[in-house]
Design an enzyme around this catalytic site. Structure first.
Site, short mmCIF file in Angstrom:
data_model
loop_
_atom_site.label_atom_id
_atom_site.label_comp_id
_atom_site.label_asym_id
_atom_site.label_seq_id
_atom_site.Cartn_x
_atom_site.Cartn_y
_atom_site.Cartn_z
N ASP A 27 0.82 -1.20 0.00
CA ASP A 27 0.00 0.00 0.00
C ASP A 27 0.86 1.25 0.00
O ASP A 27 2.07 1.19 0.12
CB ASP A 27 -0.95 0.00 1.21
CG ASP A 27 -0.30 -0.52 2.48
OD1 ASP A 27 0.91 -0.28 2.66
OD2 ASP A 27 -0.98 -1.15 3.30
N ASP A 53 -8.22 -3.37 14.36
CA ASP A 53 -9.59 -3.58 13.89
C ASP A 53 -9.67 -4.70 12.87
O ASP A 53 -10.71 -4.89 12.23
CB ASP A 53 -10.18 -2.29 13.33
CG ASP A 53 -9.38 -1.75 12.14
OD1 ASP A 53 -8.38 -2.38 11.74
OD2 ASP A 53 -9.76 -0.67 11.62
N HIS A 64 -7.81 -5.08 10.05
CA HIS A 64 -7.47 -4.80 8.66
C HIS A 64 -6.11 -5.39 8.30
O HIS A 64 -5.23 -5.52 9.16
CB HIS A 64 -7.51 -3.29 8.36
CG HIS A 64 -6.37 -2.51 8.93
ND1 HIS A 64 -6.48 -1.73 10.05
CD2 HIS A 64 -5.08 -2.36 8.50
CE1 HIS A 64 -5.32 -1.14 10.30
NE2 HIS A 64 -4.45 -1.50 9.38
N GLU A 118 -9.89 -1.78 5.28
CA GLU A 118 -10.57 -1.50 6.53
C GLU A 118 -11.83 -2.35 6.68
O GLU A 118 -12.32 -2.94 5.70
CB GLU A 118 -10.95 -0.01 6.57
CG GLU A 118 -9.77 0.95 6.46
CD GLU A 118 -8.98 1.07 7.75
OE1 GLU A 118 -9.06 0.17 8.60
OE2 GLU A 118 -8.29 2.09 7.90
#
Length: 260
Positions: A66, A135, A137, A142
């Site tokens: 990314d 979370d 990801h 996400e």
């Protein structure tokens, strides 16, 4: 999915062993590189092996997961610069061997499509290093991300920006709001996934990853469907695993020749 619970230093060694095994068998291997804290010890170990044992990356290629959108080319937290500092500049990867999404492109969707094409032209990723967010990801996929997603632009959640603020002097507002990221289907196309996680803050995400239902609410759970996925965690990150004792027993009884 194989789960290995061990001290953090041992986890880095195991991941480095997997990379070295590929390089030995096929010097032109294609690696998937992750940023964040989780892979740093792996990069340190690989750099040590290059410097002290002659491990060569000269024929290897690599793709990044990314990139932030809009960070200046010379910004120290631009992921291309982070990967160069933490890994590429410390080994003998050839110039241009590391590719990443272009977060400064004028046409971001076209840049994402071109990146997908580059990965395919290289023959796909042989081993993809991964971390996991609190979370759930992976890369910047996400919660709510499509399980069939490909490289695209994403808006970062407040939680992710808060988690990453430590790299931006503690200021959430300095963390970009958008990124380009490999999608979950892109990541799943790699032939071997190696995810590392340490610390109690990752315990719930690891629990969901390994033992929870497959759900876009916890994007990493898609790894449960991968034919060759390895999860390397320390005791703290494994503290919520219901089958932790079983995972320890399974790994202890694994044949030495099998590797990860």
């Amino acid at each position: 999915m194989e789960v290995v619970i061990a001290p953090a230093g041992e986890l880095a060694r195991l991941a480095a062993d997997a990379v070295q095994g590929l390089l030995t068998a096929r010097p032109g291997v294609v690696l998937g590189l992750a940023t964040g804290s989780s892979p740093l010890a792996v990069y340190d170990e690989l750099a040590r092996r290059h410097a002290e044992e002659g491990l060569s990356f000269a024929r290897a290629r690599a793709f990044m997961l990314d990139e932030y959108v809009g960070l200046a080319a010379d910004h120290p937290q631009r992921y291309r610069n982070v990967i160069d500092k933490e890994f590429a500049a410390r080994v003998d990867l050839a110039p241009g061997a590391v590719r990443g999404p272009d977060g400064l492109a004028e046409d971001l969707p076209a840049a994402c499509a071109a990146y997908e094409a580059d990965i395919a032209q290289a023959g796909g990723v042989d081993l993809q290093l991964l971390g996991i967010g609190t979370d759930g990801h992976i890369a910047f996929n996400e919660p709510g991300s499509s399980l069939a997603s490909r490289t695209r632009i994403k808006t970062l959640t407040r939680q992710t920006r808060e988690d990453n603020a430590r790299f931006f002097g503690g200021s959430v507002e300095q963390v970009p709001r958008h990124c380009l990221t490999q999608g979950l289907a892109t990541i799943m196309s790699a032939r071997h996934l190696v995810l590392l996680a340490s610390g109690r803050a990752k315990a719930e995400a690891v629990h969901q990853l390994v033992e929870g239902p497959i759900s876009a609410m916890w994007p990493a759970t898609i790894m449960q469907t991968h034919p060759h996925a390895t999860v390397l965690v320390d005791d703290a990150a494994a503290s919520r695993l219901q089958l932790a004792d079983y995972y320890r027993q399974t790994y202890a009884g694994k044949p030495d020749w099998q590797g990860l």
